[in-house]
Design an enzyme around this catalytic site. Structure first.
Site, PDB file in Angstrom:
ATOM      1  N   TYR A   1       0.867  -1.182   0.000  1.00  0.00           N
ATOM      2  CA  TYR A   1       0.000   0.000   0.000  1.00  0.00           C
ATOM      3  C   TYR A   1       0.906   1.235   0.000  1.00  0.00           C
ATOM      4  O   TYR A   1       2.036   1.167  -0.474  1.00  0.00           O
ATOM      5  CB  TYR A   1      -0.942  -0.118   1.221  1.00  0.00           C
ATOM      6  CG  TYR A   1      -2.092   0.841   1.172  1.00  0.00           C
ATOM      7  CD1 TYR A   1      -2.851   1.006   0.012  1.00  0.00           C
ATOM      8  CD2 TYR A   1      -2.410   1.594   2.288  1.00  0.00           C
ATOM      9  CE1 TYR A   1      -3.899   1.913  -0.024  1.00  0.00           C
ATOM     10  CE2 TYR A   1      -3.469   2.503   2.259  1.00  0.00           C
ATOM     11  CZ  TYR A   1      -4.197   2.660   1.096  1.00  0.00           C
ATOM     12  OH  TYR A   1      -5.217   3.555   1.065  1.00  0.00           O
TER      13      TYR A   1
ATOM     14  N   LYS B   1     -19.706 -20.936 -10.347  1.00  0.00           N
ATOM     15  CA  LYS B   1     -18.918 -20.835 -11.585  1.00  0.00           C
ATOM     16  C   LYS B   1     -17.524 -20.288 -11.261  1.00  0.00           C
ATOM     17  O   LYS B   1     -16.523 -20.716 -11.831  1.00  0.00           O
ATOM     18  CB  LYS B   1     -19.617 -19.890 -12.579  1.00  0.00           C
ATOM     19  CG  LYS B   1     -20.975 -20.397 -13.066  1.00  0.00           C
ATOM     20  CD  LYS B   1     -20.864 -21.281 -14.288  1.00  0.00           C
ATOM     21  CE  LYS B   1     -22.229 -21.823 -14.675  1.00  0.00           C
ATOM     22  NZ  LYS B   1     -22.234 -22.707 -15.824  1.00  0.00           N
TER      23      LYS B   1
ATOM     24  N   ASN C   1     -21.618 -26.987 -19.616  1.00  0.00           N
ATOM     25  CA  ASN C   1     -20.596 -26.011 -20.010  1.00  0.00           C
ATOM     26  C   ASN C   1     -19.409 -25.933 -19.040  1.00  0.00           C
ATOM     27  O   ASN C   1     -18.408 -25.308 -19.340  1.00  0.00           O
ATOM     28  CB  ASN C   1     -21.199 -24.636 -20.296  1.00  0.00           C
ATOM     29  CG  ASN C   1     -22.087 -24.149 -19.186  1.00  0.00           C
ATOM     30  OD1 ASN C   1     -21.879 -24.484 -18.034  1.00  0.00           O
ATOM     31  ND2 ASN C   1     -23.089 -23.343 -19.551  1.00  0.00           N
TER      32      ASN C   1
HETATM   33  N1  NDP Z   1     -26.156 -28.333 -19.797  1.00  0.00           N
HETATM   34  C1  NDP Z   1     -25.699 -27.127 -19.950  1.00  0.00           C
HETATM   35  O1  NDP Z   1     -24.485 -26.921 -20.007  1.00  0.00           O
HETATM   36  C2  NDP Z   1     -26.608 -25.979 -20.060  1.00  0.00           C
HETATM   37  C3  NDP Z   1     -27.938 -26.120 -19.917  1.00  0.00           C
HETATM   38  N2  NDP Z   1     -28.747 -25.055 -20.037  1.00  0.00           N
HETATM   39  C4  NDP Z   1     -30.151 -25.272 -19.791  1.00  0.00           C
HETATM   40  O2  NDP Z   1     -30.902 -24.873 -20.921  1.00  0.00           O
HETATM   41  C5  NDP Z   1     -32.117 -24.311 -20.504  1.00  0.00           C
HETATM   42  C6  NDP Z   1     -32.328 -22.962 -21.180  1.00  0.00           C
HETATM   43  O3  NDP Z   1     -31.348 -22.053 -20.732  1.00  0.00           O
HETATM   44  P1  NDP Z   1     -31.144 -20.652 -21.486  1.00  0.00           P
HETATM   45  O4  NDP Z   1     -31.100 -20.877 -22.950  1.00  0.00           O
HETATM   46  O5  NDP Z   1     -30.028 -19.994 -20.821  1.00  0.00           O
HETATM   47  O6  NDP Z   1     -32.500 -19.922 -21.089  1.00  0.00           O
HETATM   48  P2  NDP Z   1     -33.364 -18.870 -21.922  1.00  0.00           P
HETATM   49  O7  NDP Z   1     -34.299 -18.288 -20.945  1.00  0.00           O
HETATM   50  O8  NDP Z   1     -32.520 -17.971 -22.698  1.00  0.00           O
HETATM   51  O9  NDP Z   1     -34.178 -19.757 -22.944  1.00  0.00           O
HETATM   52  C7  NDP Z   1     -35.099 -20.698 -22.554  1.00  0.00           C
HETATM   53  C8  NDP Z   1     -35.743 -21.268 -23.787  1.00  0.00           C
HETATM   54  O10 NDP Z   1     -36.424 -22.449 -23.416  1.00  0.00           O
HETATM   55  C9  NDP Z   1     -37.751 -22.378 -23.903  1.00  0.00           C
HETATM   56  N3  NDP Z   1     -38.647 -23.100 -23.010  1.00  0.00           N
HETATM   57  C10 NDP Z   1     -38.843 -22.917 -21.705  1.00  0.00           C
HETATM   58  N4  NDP Z   1     -39.765 -23.785 -21.255  1.00  0.00           N
HETATM   59  C11 NDP Z   1     -40.133 -24.535 -22.307  1.00  0.00           C
HETATM   60  C12 NDP Z   1     -41.041 -25.599 -22.500  1.00  0.00           C
HETATM   61  N5  NDP Z   1     -41.760 -26.066 -21.486  1.00  0.00           N
HETATM   62  N6  NDP Z   1     -41.156 -26.133 -23.724  1.00  0.00           N
HETATM   63  C13 NDP Z   1     -40.433 -25.658 -24.750  1.00  0.00           C
HETATM   64  N7  NDP Z   1     -39.558 -24.650 -24.631  1.00  0.00           N
HETATM   65  C14 NDP Z   1     -39.406 -24.103 -23.421  1.00  0.00           C
HETATM   66  C15 NDP Z   1     -38.076 -20.910 -23.934  1.00  0.00           C
HETATM   67  O11 NDP Z   1     -39.129 -20.718 -24.849  1.00  0.00           O
HETATM   68  P3  NDP Z   1     -39.719 -19.257 -25.206  1.00  0.00           P
HETATM   69  O12 NDP Z   1     -38.706 -18.650 -26.103  1.00  0.00           O
HETATM   70  O13 NDP Z   1     -40.993 -19.573 -25.876  1.00  0.00           O
HETATM   71  O14 NDP Z   1     -39.879 -18.548 -23.907  1.00  0.00           O
HETATM   72  C16 NDP Z   1     -36.766 -20.336 -24.418  1.00  0.00           C
HETATM   73  O15 NDP Z   1     -36.675 -20.405 -25.810  1.00  0.00           O
HETATM   74  C17 NDP Z   1     -32.074 -24.290 -18.996  1.00  0.00           C
HETATM   75  O16 NDP Z   1     -32.725 -25.405 -18.467  1.00  0.00           O
HETATM   76  C18 NDP Z   1     -30.626 -24.396 -18.663  1.00  0.00           C
HETATM   77  O17 NDP Z   1     -30.375 -25.033 -17.446  1.00  0.00           O
HETATM   78  C19 NDP Z   1     -28.281 -23.811 -20.342  1.00  0.00           C
HETATM   79  C20 NDP Z   1     -26.962 -23.598 -20.487  1.00  0.00           C
HETATM   80  C21 NDP Z   1     -25.996 -24.680 -20.309  1.00  0.00           C
HETATM   81  C1  PYR Z   2     -24.954 -25.179 -16.871  1.00  0.00           C
HETATM   82  C2  PYR Z   2     -25.530 -23.857 -17.014  1.00  0.00           C
HETATM   83  O1  PYR Z   2     -24.816 -22.902 -17.188  1.00  0.00           O
HETATM   84  C3  PYR Z   2     -26.949 -23.710 -16.961  1.00  0.00           C
HETATM   85  O2  PYR Z   2     -27.656 -24.684 -16.834  1.00  0.00           O
HETATM   86  O3  PYR Z   2     -27.397 -22.556 -17.041  1.00  0.00           O
HETATM   87 MG    MG Z   3     -25.866 -21.038 -17.077  1.00  0.00          MG
END
Ligand code: NDP
Ligand code: PYR
Ligand code: MG
Length: 759
Positions: A47, A102, A327
């Site tokens: 510092y 994370k 991820n």
């Molecule tokens: N395994 C992994 O590494 C990861 C997994 N994920 C998972 O993916 C999912 C989405 O995350 P993310 O993209 O960040 O979220 P967003 O909020 O950006 O997008 C969610 C999307 O899912 C759609 N959705 C939600 N509920 C339903 C349903 N019942 N039937 C059909 N479509 C549906 C929504 O539809 P609409 O546009 O009509 O609202 C939207 O398009 C989460 O469950 C998250 O945990 C995400 C990132 C990494």
């Molecule tokens: C894994 C992750 O980043 C998610 O489900 O949003």
């Molecule tokens: Mg995430």
């Protein structure tokens, strides 16, 4: 094909999860100072006034911030909590456990320092304005759990405004990992990207980014159908649309997810729990690929799929099932590579390189320390193993290397890495402290390759070690054992022994058998051994045969120990190999703890050494330290320090110090002293007359029990890595591993044997 998939590990209860987060210091992170803050001087440096100097240096040249601050290794994990996992919009504060998570994953997996920042606004402009000014603090920005479509605007804008990588993990991290998994799933099911039909449920951050990357990698746009809460995103749809969805709208009659999935090859779930029904799975093509990636609960469980059909390749985002497509496999390593070349951005080339490197890792044979990450089940590339697990120790060297290379080749690296081999080793050292200490040894052996006998050649981990020895260009590996048994065992374990530089020797059939027997008889005839005793030992005991090979110059070193306990193996080889003239055989363990390396002796041979023997041990250990590249500062340990408290047991150590004085040895030593005085500069400062110029790096223990207990406790409780005991002082290099040694331990010991063969 497979497979009724089952959860591979215990899940956790809600109570356990809350207790985990609450216990001790609440949350999952703390800040640790990297510089001492103990004295007035420390404060003056850290510092005012000292800190002014780096301030002025950075003001003059901003790139100096990488030299004097945390910036170059610091990533911010930033969220507004509008799409927390698959739990929906629960706000910035509720997102904090995920963001802290994370941040610790960054540290745990890739040694990237990271802090979570939760920004309490859903307004894209406000969010952008908050983050855009944080650039000076960080080497990169990891955006997390921000819902679509705002996430696209936010990321795009911040990428334009900031000169450091801005990476929305849910988009690109997810896309990279699912691309890697898909590359392998397509290979296993014999599909071609161009003709494979995919349905992606979820048209948000993750879904859109995934299909964009898939198209960039070769999927045909007309073969990908996107769905959301309103069903299929078809050309002409108006409800619930935005420009990002429109870009992927296709001409199709299908209107619902069920219709879209009829006959489809792939289901990509990035939506919400339970959206994929058994009937939909039933309607998919043969050998369907189902990635149900919603977190924490997938679109369908592996058990549900397993109940309906056995030909599916199934992945989820969870760690308690096989094939975790999450991820976490990406962001720590992608940022590691980007930070190391001071990349201005993370571009498509870097993403594709990461996906390909990840896919490639799953195809490689799995070594022992990796198998341990899979609870001892050595996975084989196939339907239940399409992607490595997050604990796979190979990720840290493979992915950042690929990313850094791609950054350099695509012209976004501000600080290119010139020696990529060296970089790969530095990367492993970030995860595994053994790597850096062993690096020098490996490099030397590569320059002067040696023939090492792997005495227990029929054992699976020994064969793997021998293959690794050859693959790493350390020299020739000789597997001792019955040819047919070795080949059969290798076949069963999927190990390819067909390598140049790998030899199999069957002691019984060897032409050298008679010469070795004569040699052994010559040494043992006056120690109660008949000729036929010696013949039997040479024929049947691989340690005796191996020791003769080395003694008579047919090999340079031996590694053994996985089938015999340490002292038995040592007795075997001692019948044939003596101590070096003027030397004493001892065991030295290398302890690696928190960036510090200390050698401990004697951890293997002398039970309760007398003063003369302790002095010999000290000389042997100091010589070994020098051969390993350390200038010894050797402490003779006891429970007392320089006569206090007084006790008979310390007198042996005091006498040993006097013996070293009389011998006029040429290294720093002192004692007797307690371990804290030896290792802690402040404790040492209490004894201004001490002859050590700094904390000890070689500890000579008063007896075997204290040596063994302390090294094992360090390993189990102190988070230290202990290599050894290494045998030092023998006329020929012999290393004995422990009964439970993994292939990586064996190959390390083989390398050390080879290294000492040259010394
Ligand atoms: N395994 C992994 O590494 C990861 C997994 N994920 C998972 O993916 C999912 C989405 O995350 P993310 O993209 O960040 O979220 P967003 O909020 O950006 O997008 C969610 C999307 O899912 C759609 N959705 C939600 N509920 C339903 C349903 N019942 N039937 C059909 N479509 C549906 C929504 O539809 P609409 O546009 O009509 O609202 C939207 O398009 C989460 O469950 C998250 O945990 C995400 C990132 C990494
Ligand atoms: C894994 C992750 O980043 C998610 O489900 O949003
Ligand atoms: Mg995430």
């Amino acid at each position: 094909m497979a497979r009724k998939t089952e959860s591979s590990g215990p899940s956790v209860s809600a109570q356990e999860a809350l207790e985990f987060h609450a216990q001790g210091r609440p949350g999952k992170l703390e800040i640790v100072a990297t510089k001492p803050m103990a004295t007035q001087r420390d404060l003056s440096l850290a510092y005012s006034p000292g800190v002014a100097v780096p301030v002025l240096a950075i003001a003059e040249d901003p790139s100096r911030a990488f030299d004097y601050t945390t910036r170059g290794n610091m990533v911010a994990v930033i969220s507004n909590g509008t799409a927390i996992l698959g739990l929906g919009n629960l706000g910035a504060l509720a997102s904090k456990p995920v963001m802290e998570g994370k941040a610790v994953l960054f540290k745990r997996f890739a040694d990237v320092d990271s802090i979570d920042l939760e920004v309490a606004t859903e307004d894209a402009d406000e969010f952008i304005n908050c983050v855009r000014f944080l650039g000076p603090s960080f080497g990169g920005i990891n955006l997390e759990d921000i819902k679509a479509p705002e996430c696209f605007i936010i990321e795009q804008r911040l990428r334009e405004l900031m000169d450091i990588p801005v990476f929305h993990d849910d988009q690109h991290g997810t896309a990279i990992i699912s691309a890697a998994g898909l590359i392998n799933a397509l290979e296993i099911t014999g599909r071609d990207m161009k003709t494979t039909k995919m349905v992606c449920n979820g048209a948000g951050a993750a879904g859109i980014a995934c299909i964009e990357l898939m198209k960039a990698m070769g999927f045909s746009p007309e073969n990908i159908i996107l769905c959301d809460t309103k069903g299929v995103v078809f050309q002409g749809r108006t409800e619930g649309m935005n420009q990002w969805k429109s870009a992927h709208a296709v001409k199709t009659e299908a209107r619902s997810l069920a219709e879209a999935l009829d006959g489809a090859d792939i289901f990509l779930g990035l939506s919400a729990k339970g959206t994929l029904t058994p009937a939909m799975v039933q309607s998919m093509a043969k050998d369907p690929i189902i990635f149900a990636m919603a977190n924490p609960d997938p679109e369908i469980t592996p058990e549900e799929v397993g109940d309906i059909r056995t030909d599916a390749i199934m992945a989820t985002g969870r760690s308690d099932y096989p094939n975790q497509v999450n991820n976490v496999l990406g962001f720590p390593y992608i940022f590691r590579g980007a930070l190391d070349v001071r990349a201005t951005t993370i571009n498509e080339e870097m993403k594709i390189a990461a996906a390909r490197a990840l896919a490639e890792l799953a195809r490689q044979d799995v070594p022992d320390d990796v198998a341990a990450a899979y609870q001892g089940n050595r996975p084989k590339f196939g339907p239940n193993y399409i992607i490595p697990v997050p604990f796979d120790p190979r990720l840290i060297s493979a992915i950042p290397l690929a990313v850094a290379k791609a950054a350099m080749e695509s012209g976004v690296a501000r600080k290119p890495i010139l020696d990529l081999d060296r970089y790969a080793h530095e990367l492993s050292a970030r995860r595994d402290p053994i790597a850096s200490t062993l690096q020098r040894i490996y490099d030397r052996v590569r320059r002067q390759p040696k023939r090492v006998v792997f005495a227990e050649g029929e054992e699976e981990q020994v064969m793997r070690a021998a293959v690794s020895y050859v693959n790493q260009k350390l020299g020739t590996a000789i597997l001792l054992g019955r040819d047919d048994v070795i080949k059969e065992n290798a076949r069963n374990a999927g190990i390819d022994l067909n390598k140049q530089g790998l030899e199999i020797i069957n002691a019984r059939l060897s032409r050298r058998n008679g010469i070795y027997t004569d040699y052994l008889y010559e040494r043992m005839q006056r120690k109660g051994f008949l000729f036929r005793d010696c013949q039997r030992l040479i024929n049947n005991d691989r340690n005796h045969f191996a020791a003769c090979m080395v003694a008579l110059g047919d090999a340079d070193g031996i590694v053994t120990g996985v089938t015999r306990n340490y002292s038995t193996a040592l007795d075997d080889v001692r019948r044939i190999i003596d101590a070096k003239p003027g030397h004493r055989v001892i065991g030295v363990s290398i302890v690696l703890a928190r960036g510090r390396t200390v050698l401990v002796a004697d951890t293997a041979v002398h039970d309760m050494p007398n003063a003369e023997q302790i002095a010999d041990i000290a000389e042997e250990a100091a010589g070994f330290a020098r051969r390993m590249g350390y200038e010894p500062r050797l402490a003779m340990l006891a429970y007392s320090t320089f006569g206090h408290p007084h006790g008979e047991r310390s007198e042996r150590i005091q006498e040993a110090v006097r013996i070293l004085d009389r011998r006029r040895v040429d290294f720093e030593y002192d004692g007797e002293m307690a371990a804290d005085v030896a290792l802690n500069p402040r404790a040492m400062a209490q004894y201004p007359f001490i002859r050590l110029t700094g904390p000890a790096n070689v500890l000579v223990m008063p007896a075997f029990h204290s040596a063994s207990i302390s090294t094992k406790m360090l390993q189990e409780l102190g988070g230290s890595t202990v290599i050894g005991p290494l045998l030092v002082g023998l006329n020929k290099p012999v290393q004995i591993v422990s009964l439970n040694a993994k292939d990586s331990d064996i190959v390390n010991m083989a390398a050390i044997a080879a290294y000492t063969a040259g010394n």
